[in-house]
Design a protein around this motif. Structure first.
Motif, short mmCIF file in Angstrom:
data_model
loop_
_atom_site.label_atom_id
_atom_site.label_comp_id
_atom_site.label_asym_id
_atom_site.label_seq_id
_atom_site.Cartn_x
_atom_site.Cartn_y
_atom_site.Cartn_z
N VAL A 172 -12.54 -4.09 4.56
CA VAL A 172 -11.90 -2.93 3.96
C VAL A 172 -11.68 -3.13 2.46
O VAL A 172 -11.47 -4.24 1.98
CB VAL A 172 -10.56 -2.65 4.67
N GLY A 173 -11.77 -2.04 1.70
CA GLY A 173 -11.48 -2.07 0.28
C GLY A 173 -12.70 -2.30 -0.58
O GLY A 173 -13.71 -2.86 -0.13
N ILE B 196 -5.22 -6.46 -2.60
CA ILE B 196 -5.96 -5.88 -1.48
C ILE B 196 -5.57 -4.42 -1.29
O ILE B 196 -6.42 -3.56 -1.03
CB ILE B 196 -5.72 -6.69 -0.19
N ALA B 197 -4.28 -4.12 -1.46
CA ALA B 197 -3.82 -2.73 -1.35
C ALA B 197 -4.48 -1.86 -2.41
O ALA B 197 -4.90 -0.73 -2.13
CB ALA B 197 -2.30 -2.67 -1.48
N ALA C 269 -10.20 -9.14 -4.69
CA ALA C 269 -8.77 -9.14 -4.37
C ALA C 269 -8.40 -10.33 -3.50
O ALA C 269 -9.14 -10.72 -2.59
CB ALA C 269 -8.41 -7.84 -3.66
N GLN D 143 -10.77 2.59 -2.62
CA GLN D 143 -11.86 2.99 -1.73
C GLN D 143 -11.54 4.32 -1.05
O GLN D 143 -12.43 5.16 -0.86
CB GLN D 143 -12.10 1.90 -0.68
N SER E 265 -7.40 -2.35 -3.77
CA SER E 265 -8.81 -2.18 -3.40
C SER E 265 -8.97 -1.16 -2.28
O SER E 265 -9.91 -0.37 -2.27
CB SER E 265 -9.43 -3.52 -2.99
N ILE E 266 -8.03 -1.15 -1.33
CA ILE E 266 -8.08 -0.18 -0.23
C ILE E 266 -7.86 1.23 -0.75
O ILE E 266 -8.61 2.16 -0.43
CB ILE E 266 -7.03 -0.54 0.85
N ASP F 143 -14.88 -4.10 -3.43
CA ASP F 143 -15.04 -5.52 -3.73
C ASP F 143 -14.64 -5.79 -5.18
O ASP F 143 -15.45 -5.71 -6.10
CB ASP F 143 -16.49 -5.94 -3.50
N LEU G 153 0.81 -1.22 0.00
CA LEU G 153 0.00 0.00 0.00
C LEU G 153 0.85 1.27 0.00
O LEU G 153 0.51 2.25 -0.68
CB LEU G 153 -0.93 -0.03 1.22
N VAL H 209 -6.27 3.32 8.13
CA VAL H 209 -6.61 1.92 7.87
C VAL H 209 -5.84 1.04 8.85
O VAL H 209 -4.65 1.23 9.07
CB VAL H 209 -6.31 1.53 6.40
#
Length: 223
Positions: A189-190, A201-202, A195, A208, A204-205, A192, A79, A132
């Motif tokens: 978190v993130g 995932i980073a 991920a 967001q 998606s976060i 959808d 991230l 986060v």
């Protein structure tokens, strides 16, 4: 100049072509022009406006965007380098010394080894701050969330499944947070996007966070 010193959002207005300047907030400005200045501050983008027979260039001067990451984990490692080019000053908070190192997080972040409640109190999240939590450890995540949810932070997200979040909600309720405060948490978190990996995932976060800052998803322009 007091507004600059206090690091509050402001706009420098320059009248064209004579160069006369005003500050918002600070100087006496007609309401129509002040409204344009506030809009430029909110959009974080300069603009030219014409009010009556006068044309003004409005340059917003906002405090830096900040991203506070609680947990120097693999997702944080992905991230951090994504957030920096978007203009975020990144703070990583983790009292676990083996995790919170420059070797893991890079040399362009500020690392705090304090306990999250102490670190968050010192960092004072403001309206240009996203928070986060990523540790999956209530002893670390919950104290940070308690501070973040009572702050003006524009985004608060926390890693974990819906089952994990339900337990988190119960703990935060027991700690005295209101339903409205707890509802601010983006969890899971993130966005959808399906991920799976830490970098995904980073993404998606961060998507967001950008969506929250810009007021939610907007339809792309055609063509």
């Amino acid at each position: 100049m007091a507004a600059r010193a206090a690091k509050v959002p402001l706009a420098l207005l320059t009248r064209l072509p004579d160069g006369a300047q005003l500050l918002v907030p600070g100087d006496a400005v007609p309401e129509a022009l002040a409204a344009e200045a506030r809009a430029a501050i909110d959009a974080d983008a300069a603009r030219n406006v014409t009010i009556g027979n006068e044309t003004w260039f409005i340059a917003p001067e906002n405090p830096p965007l900040r991203l506070i990451i609680v947990g120097a984990v693999h997702i944080a490692q992905a991230l951090v380098p994504m957030a920096l080019p978007l203009g975020f000053a990144v703070n990583v908070v983790d009292p676990r010394r083996a995790f919170a190192t420059e070797e893991r997080m890079g040399d362009r972040v500020t690392i705090s080894g304090d306990w999250p409640d102490e670190a968050m109190a010192a960092l004072k999240p403001d309206a240009r701050t996203a928070v986060v939590t990523l540790t999956h450890d209530p002893k670390l995540d919950d104290p940070a969330l308690e501070v973040a949810l009572r702050s003006p932070a524009f985004y608060v997200g926390s890693l974990g499944s819906r089952k994990t979040h339900a337990k988190r909600v119960a703990r935060l309720t027991e700690a005295g947070l209101t339903e409205a405060e707890i509802a601010r948490i983006a969890a899971p978190v993130g966005l959808d996007i399906g991920a799976v990996t830490a970098p995904e995932i980073a993404v998606s976060i961060l998507a967001q966070i950008v969506s929250a800052r810009r007021g939610g998803p907007k339809k792309r322009a055609e063509g």
